[in-house]
Structure formats: C-alpha cells, structure tokens
Motif scaffolding. Structure first.
Motif, short mmCIF file in Angstrom:
data_model
loop_
_atom_site.label_atom_id
_atom_site.label_comp_id
_atom_site.label_asym_id
_atom_site.label_seq_id
_atom_site.Cartn_x
_atom_site.Cartn_y
_atom_site.Cartn_z
N ASP A 69 -13.13 20.06 -8.92
CA ASP A 69 -12.94 21.51 -8.81
C ASP A 69 -14.21 22.28 -9.15
O ASP A 69 -14.55 23.26 -8.49
CB ASP A 69 -11.79 21.97 -9.72
N GLN A 95 -9.32 24.04 -2.01
CA GLN A 95 -9.03 24.71 -3.27
C GLN A 95 -7.61 25.28 -3.28
O GLN A 95 -6.89 25.14 -4.26
CB GLN A 95 -10.03 25.83 -3.53
N ARG A 147 -5.06 22.44 -3.60
CA ARG A 147 -4.99 21.94 -4.99
C ARG A 147 -4.24 22.92 -5.88
O ARG A 147 -3.46 22.52 -6.75
CB ARG A 147 -6.39 21.69 -5.53
N LYS A 148 -4.46 24.20 -5.66
CA LYS A 148 -3.77 25.21 -6.45
C LYS A 148 -2.27 25.17 -6.18
O LYS A 148 -1.45 25.27 -7.10
CB LYS A 148 -4.33 26.60 -6.12
#
Length: 71
Positions: A11, A57, A60-61
């Motif tokens: 990340d 991103q 993943r969030k």
C-alpha cells in the motif's frame, strides 16, 4: 506497468508510485502546452497506470471494509 506488477506492490509503495506518476503527468502537460513534448504516447501510458493503481487501491479498500463487516 501491468496490473500484476501493481498488485505485487504494498500500500505504501502504491501511494508513493501514484504521487510520482501524478508529478510526471503534470510535467508532461506542461511540456505539451509549451510544445516541448516529444513522446506524446507517454501521456496515455501514465494516465492508464494511474488508473490501474487507483483501481487496485479501491479494491483493497473494499476488501478491507468487507472483512471488517464480516468480523
């Protein structure tokens, strides 16, 4: 940079790479406006790479939010 390469990054590395690409994108826009840009295809490559990073991103969030909801 391929999607598999982006997914392999952590990340923090994604955030750092995104910042670098946004700076490069800004520089490319200035070069295009002043007529100094030689490799115009680089603009599209940078845009698509930024989109890939943002997609990973957000995935993943969403996965993290789903795990928190299940717990």
């Amino acid at each position: 940079m391929q999607v598999s390469d982006v997914r392999d990054l952590s990340d923090d590395e994604l955030s750092t790479r995104l910042l670098e690409l946004k700076r490069e994108q800004l520089n490319l826009r200035f070069q295009r406006a002043s007529g100094q840009l030689e490799k115009t295809a680089r603009i599209n490559v940078v845009r698509k790479t930024i989109a890939r990073i943002k997609t990973v991103q957000s995935q993943r969030k969403a996965d993290a939010a789903k795990e928190n909801a299940d717990a």
